[in-house]
Design an enzyme around this catalytic site. Structure first.
Site, mmCIF file in Angstrom:
data_model
loop_
_atom_site.group_PDB
_atom_site.id
_atom_site.type_symbol
_atom_site.label_atom_id
_atom_site.label_comp_id
_atom_site.label_asym_id
_atom_site.label_seq_id
_atom_site.Cartn_x
_atom_site.Cartn_y
_atom_site.Cartn_z
ATOM 1 N N ILE A 143 16.916 10.341 -55.691
ATOM 2 C CA ILE A 143 18.226 9.981 -56.224
ATOM 3 C C ILE A 143 18.242 8.472 -56.469
ATOM 4 C CG2 ILE A 143 20.706 9.985 -55.761
ATOM 5 C CD1 ILE A 143 20.110 12.277 -53.744
ATOM 6 N N CYS A 167 28.747 20.122 -55.469
ATOM 7 C CA CYS A 167 27.823 20.246 -56.598
ATOM 8 C C CYS A 167 27.947 21.675 -57.100
ATOM 9 C CB CYS A 167 26.399 19.871 -56.196
ATOM 10 S SG CYS A 167 25.770 20.725 -54.723
#
Length: 266
Positions: A143, A167
């Site tokens: 990330i 998510c």
């Protein structure tokens, strides 16, 4: 950026057994072989059951005192991370009544895609601030640290609470963000990985485990913030003091030699 210590460090479900007794938490560092063993798999399954029970208990508290007819099921993988902070999968139409009961101020979405039917209208009607981060779901690369900084700045700020982070399935991307939050509240690596695994089963990603095990909280600070932090300032002054004392000790003493007076002629 919010205070690193704002999030509660009380475990939600990670250390409670079926009998309601606290289980000891072992602070061993992450070990890949141990994570693949039957013993760890058993602990993960047990933790998943406990987490589900905790989520149901949280739901029951939220609905306490309301008529039975107003009870609504939460989204998949819904759970309380701490007071006023929640996690889940992507809310669907049938989940909106439950989400509304949380009185949310903020929703953080970790995936960029077309919104489900009625989602934008639901957010607007309830005056919720909606922040979307386009985080990759394949995890072929880490990330980006700038993205994690931005996410953490929103999620760790209590002025944005109550807040829901989600998510698609509430497993991997959400699990990584929650794991970073746990690190900021001084959870040890074993507990963080156990919690991640409980929500990610049966698709635990080794790359996520590695990311959580190796993540450094100091990386959340931007260079300018790190230089301006009180800890950095104290280190600078200590360093300057050491240099000054070293100069006093090692500087040639001859430079400070006082000239002897010449005798006066008679």
């Amino acid at each position: 950026m919010g205070d690193l210590n704002l999030i509660s460090n009380q475990p939600q479900a990670a250390d409670v057994s079926r009998e309601g007794k606290l289980k000891p938490v072992m602070p061993e560092p992450y070990n890949k072989k141990a994570s693949q063993s039957v013993e760890v798999t058993s602990r993960r399954n047990s933790l998943a059951n406990n987490t589900s029970r905790e989520s149901q208990t949280c739901t029951g508290r939220l609905m306490l005192g309301r008529p039975a007819s107003t009870f609504h099921q939460p989204p998949i993988n819904f759970s309380a991370v701490s007071e006023g902070l929640y996690r889940s999968s992507y809310p669907q139409t049938q989940d909106y009544p439950f989400i509304q009961s949380l009185k949310l101020k903020t929703i953080v979405t970790l995936v960029k895609k077309d919104l489900p039917d009625g989602y934008q209208e639901f957010i607007q009607d309830n005056r919720i601030t909606h922040t979307i981060f386009d985080m990759t779901g394949t995890k072929k690369e880490d990330i980006p640290i700038d993205m994690m900084r931005s996410i953490y700045a929103v999620v760790s700020n209590r002025e944005n609470y109550p807040l829901l982070i989600h998510c698609n399935q509430g497993r991997h991307r959400t699990g990584c963000v929650v794991g970073v939050i746990r690190k900021s509240t001084e959870w040890n690596v074993k507990r963080i990985i156990d919690e991640y695994s409980a929500f990610a089963e049966p698709k635990v990603r080794e790359v996520d485990l590695k990311y959580l095990a190796e993540f450094e909280l100091s990386s959340l600070l931007r260079p300018s913030q790190a230089l301006a932090s009180p800890v950095s300032a104290r280190r600078f002054y200590r360093f300057a003091l050491v240099v000054f004392l070293a100069l006093l000790v090692f500087y040639p003493l001859s430079k400070f030699k006082v000239q002897e007076p010449h005798p006066r002629p008679y």
